[in-house]
Design an enzyme around this catalytic site. Structure first.
Site, PDB file in Angstrom:
ATOM      1  N   ASP A 157     -10.800   1.786  -3.114  1.00 28.37           N
ATOM      2  CA  ASP A 157     -11.330   1.515  -1.771  1.00 28.37           C
ATOM      3  C   ASP A 157     -12.851   1.479  -1.783  1.00 28.37           C
ATOM      4  O   ASP A 157     -13.471   1.097  -0.787  1.00 28.37           O
ATOM      5  CB  ASP A 157     -10.873   2.607  -0.790  1.00 28.37           C
ATOM      6  CG  ASP A 157      -9.492   2.305  -0.239  1.00 28.37           C
ATOM      7  OD1 ASP A 157      -8.970   1.214  -0.506  1.00 28.37           O
ATOM      8  OD2 ASP A 157      -8.934   3.173   0.465  1.00 28.37           O
ATOM      9  N   ASP A 177       0.835  -1.210   0.000  1.00 30.44           N
ATOM     10  CA  ASP A 177       0.000   0.000   0.000  1.00 30.44           C
ATOM     11  C   ASP A 177       0.866   1.256   0.000  1.00 30.44           C
ATOM     12  O   ASP A 177       2.055   1.219   0.330  1.00 30.44           O
ATOM     13  CB  ASP A 177      -0.896  -0.037   1.251  1.00 30.44           C
ATOM     14  CG  ASP A 177      -2.199   0.728   1.063  1.00 30.44           C
ATOM     15  OD1 ASP A 177      -2.301   1.517   0.114  1.00 30.44           O
ATOM     16  OD2 ASP A 177      -3.114   0.531   1.890  1.00 30.44           O
TER      17      ASP A 177
HETATM   18  C1  GLA Z   1      -5.718   1.996   2.319  1.00 23.59           C
HETATM   19  C2  GLA Z   1      -6.103   0.838   1.438  1.00 23.59           C
HETATM   20  C3  GLA Z   1      -7.161   0.015   2.120  1.00 23.59           C
HETATM   21  C4  GLA Z   1      -6.644  -0.482   3.457  1.00 23.59           C
HETATM   22  C5  GLA Z   1      -6.189   0.699   4.289  1.00 23.59           C
HETATM   23  C6  GLA Z   1      -5.498   0.246   5.550  1.00 23.59           C
HETATM   24  O1  GLA Z   1      -6.751   2.905   2.441  1.00 23.59           O
HETATM   25  O2  GLA Z   1      -6.525   1.291   0.186  1.00 23.59           O
HETATM   26  O3  GLA Z   1      -7.531  -1.085   1.315  1.00 23.59           O
HETATM   27  O4  GLA Z   1      -5.600  -1.376   3.240  1.00 23.59           O
HETATM   28  O5  GLA Z   1      -5.285   1.531   3.580  1.00 23.59           O
HETATM   29  O6  GLA Z   1      -5.078   1.300   6.313  1.00 23.59           O
END
Ligand code: GLA
Length: 726
Positions: free
Chosen positions: A541, A471
């Site tokens: 997301d 990420d």
């Molecule tokens: C980001 C990612 C999510 C999740 C969060 C965790 O927003 O896109 O899928 O993994 O971080 O903090």
């Protein structure tokens, strides 16, 4: 077969579908002639006369370059348009006058040092070397044309052959001068949870385009642009797509010139960019892939899908089944311990899921997003058996274990930051700006690269993870590197990306069987650069099925389904509060690498039973869904219906998905015209038992059932088509 023909001063790159031609003008300027459908033979006189407003004066002295279509122009010596290159010479001047000194047809397409690029198997490659005598700067323009797709690759490499240092202030990957401006411009833009919406508008005089200076290719836009003939649509007409294979700051701009041509420029954004070139040193630009289609926007997309599939995406994962996974994020957020995770993993395993992924919150003392990034050791309060213990318990359920990391970041509240405050991007003396309470590590530094490599490698070894979600959750600010002197701070953003690529490359080589999925607050770095290393990317997301129709529709403009992470989540949806039927969430998540983002323990018995059937269906249709030929049939941006389909290469089977956003009473059930089938074959719709001819389904259409009228919002249909002998 791809080939490069040379006739006098013309180079003609072509394959079965397309031609690209350029020539050397008297005096050595590299002029662009043509990109479009394949030509058998080319007489450049007409093209050049047209571009040059009817004259044949191409002299540099007369400012004639202002009208000449060029391959790699710079500003300051007669061409008044924006150029591809700006270099500051020791005498303070910035004009560069590049003339061809050498042309070579290469035995193989060279790799790009330190940068991802399309692989060269099955292509023909040309290199033109141009030189500016005043500064000694050389520019190598590299071209490739592929055997198997309607695509051309271009990039440039600058070498300082002079005796004095030079400062590159702009080094775009290409300039493409189109002979007319009768085009629309298509770009992709969005925001968090709304990535990659296509926008289309006519080219008009002046600049249009997209850029990012956020340090990543971004949620807000994509390193892509396309020109479409004004009459072109999804299925027909000329479309030229350009995709930059790069993950950092970029710019893509189109200029409708005053004489009715169009200049396209694309490359690393020159905002806050400089690169010092000592004598003998080189600077490599990223590669741009150009796809030309006469089959509309859909044809362009399939051209990109094929190009990436055959030449860019990691070979290890192409054509290979991806595990159906369940990710803990929306199931537990930061609120978990080992017992809870194992019980979620068990419920997932019972449903047939084959990979359980532990998301954020497992390290340092991270109970929320304010702390601990950089301290990649398991939080023993939550995981008393450490990563090893949890990994073993999950594998004991008969499924694989995967893990989340955000390796490029550091929390101010972390041992890492306390030990190495100068490892983050920062401007000494200025207050640090945090975002999501975190700072960005300076990946341009070798010591930081080493740290990140070791942190990820140790985590993978300790946990035995078969999957890593990588990420990256904030954009750059305070862009400055403690490792660079003041006059080289302009290199920091690009050096970061080179460092990111170097670390990722090393990791995927050392852990070839670990499946890496990219993520950046969802799809914030979903670009062809990252997809050279990681085969799939978390698309967004936003897991709401109706929002996902839009996001996935836009993403497939450039990228195939095999690259998109798509999960079924719980309702009410966590991003929109919307409730959509389970069947629709399932149908939409089948649009890519399928998985779940929910707590299976909270489902009803009936829903858990449904999960088992879903996983089995997702697995049995994987090859078709991820690697088949992809057709967009209805756009969610143009009406109440979204539809798409994947067709097996031999056209023996297909999967059709239809989503209706709002229930509207008393309208005829839609007839959706299918695409890509064999007109001469008969197809059974497995779910209904009906049999239709391919010609019928493509010309009359497939009729949705009457029940759809009153079925509520977010209704969907999923049909499997199989060719039958009747
Ligand atoms: C980001 C990612 C999510 C999740 C969060 C965790 O927003 O896109 O899928 O993994 O971080 O903090």
């Amino acid at each position: 077969m791809a080939e490069i023909l040379r006739e006098g001063n013309i180079w003609h790159l072509r394959n079965e579908w397309i031609s690209y031609a350029l020539c050397e003008l008297p005096g050595g300027v590299a002029a662009h002639l043509y990109i479009g459908p394949r030509l058998e033979k080319l007489n450049p006189a007409g093209l050049l006369r047209h571009a040059n407003a009817g004259t044949e004066d191409f002299s540099v002295q007369e400012c004639a370059l202002d009208r000449v279509p060029q391959e790699y122009p710079s500003f300051g010596l007669g061409d008044m348009r924006e150029g591809a290159l700006t270099v500051l010479a020791p005498d303070g001047s910035r004009a560069v006058d590049l003339r061809i000194v050498k042309a070579e047809v290469l035995d193989e397409k060279p790799a790009l040092e330190g940068l991802p690029a399309t692989r060269g198997e099955g292509c023909a490659a040309l290199r033109l070397t141009l030189k500016d005598d005043h500064t000694g700067l050389e520019a190598e323009l590299n071209y490739a044309v592929y055997d198997d797709c309607p695509a051309i690759a271009r990039s440039a490499r600058l070498v300082n052959r002079g005796a004095e240092p030079l400062t590159v202030e702009r080094a775009f990957s290409l300039c493409l001068d189109m002979p007319d401006d009768d085009w629309d411009l298509i770009t992709l833009s969005g925001a968090w949870a709304r990535e990659r919406t296509p926008y289309r508008r006519p080219l008009v005089p002046g600049f249009q385009g997209v850029y990012t200076q956020r340090g990543a290719s971004s949620l807000q836009t994509s390193p892509f642009m396309a020109l479409a003939r004004r009459s072109a649509d999804e299925t027909k007409g000329e479309v030229l797509g350009l995709s930059l294979i790069y993950s950092g700051n970029f710019i893509a701009r189109a200029e409708d010139t005053s004489t009715g041509g169009a200049r396209l420029l694309m490359g690393v954004n020159d905002r806050d960019f400089t690169w010092r070139l000592a004598p003998g040193e080189a600077f490599q630009t990223p590669e741009v892939a150009l796809v030309f289609s006469t089959e509309g926007i859909g044809g362009m997309s399939r051209g990109f899908h094929r190009l990436w599939g055959n030449h860019l995406l990691p070979k290890r994962w192409m054509g290979v089944d991806r595990p159906v996974l369940l990710n803990s994020w929306e199931a537990a957020y930061f609120d978990f311990d080992e017992a809870k995770l194992v019980s979620i993993a068990k419920a997932a395993a019972d449903a047939g899921v084959s990979l359980f992924v532990m998301d954020d919150g497992w390290f340092g003392h991270r109970d929320d997003d304010t702390t601990s990034l950089g301290d990649w050791t398991a939080d023993m309060r939550k995981l008393p058996g450490g990563l090893k213990g949890l990994g073993e318990k999950v594998r004991a359920l008969g499924i694989q274990f995967g893990i989340w990391m955000e390796p490029e970041m550091v929390s101010p509240d972390s041992d890492l930051f306390r030990a190495h405050p100068d490892w983050c991007l920062h401007i000494p003396g200025r207050e640090a700006i945090t975002a999501r309470h975190q700072l960005t590590l300076d990946l341009g530094r070798e010591d930081v690269q080493e740290f990140v490599y070791k942190a990820v490698a140790n985590t993978l070894r300790e946990s035995g993870a078969a999957y890593l979600k990588w990420d990256m959750n904030r954009n750059f600010s305070n862009l400055g590197s403690a490792a660079l002197p003041a006059d080289r701070q302009g290199e920091a953003a690009h050096r970061y990306i080179l460092g990111l690529y170097a670390v990722t490359d090393r990791l995927i080589r050392d852990f070839p069987d670990v499946l890496f999925e990219g993520c950046s607050s969802g799809g914030g770095r979903f670009d062809a650069g990252m997809l050279y290393y990681v085969p799939q990317f978390w698309c967004s997301d936003d897991t709401d099925a109706l929002q996902r129709c839009e996001i996935q529709y836009g993403t497939t403009m450039v990228f195939p389904p095999s690259t998109m992470g798509c999960h079924v989540s719980a309702v009410p949806n966590h991003q929109t509060g919307r409730v959509t039927p389970m069947q629709t969430r399932f149908a939409v998540a089948l649009g890519g690498c399928f998985g779940y983002e929910l707590d299976p323990r909270k489902l009803s018995d009936g829903e858990r039973e449904a999960l088992r059937a879903q996983v089995a269906f997702a697995e049995s249709t994987q090859k078709l869904r991820l690697y088949g030929d992809f057709y967009r049939l209805r756009s969610p941006f143009e009406g109440n219906y979204t539809a798409w389909m994947s067709v097996a290469p031999d056209r023996s089977e297909a999967l059709f998905t239809f989503v209706r956003t709002r229930a509207v009473p008393n309208v005829l059930p839609p007839m959706v015209k299918l695409m890509g089938l064999d007109a001469g074959k008969r197809y059974e719709i497995v779910e209904t038992g009906e049999v239709y001819g391919g010609d019928e389904l493509m010309n009359a259409g497939l009729c949705l059932p009457g029940e759809f009228q009153s079925a509520g919002d977010g209704w969907s249909a999923l049909y499997t088509l199989k060719a039958v002998n009747e």
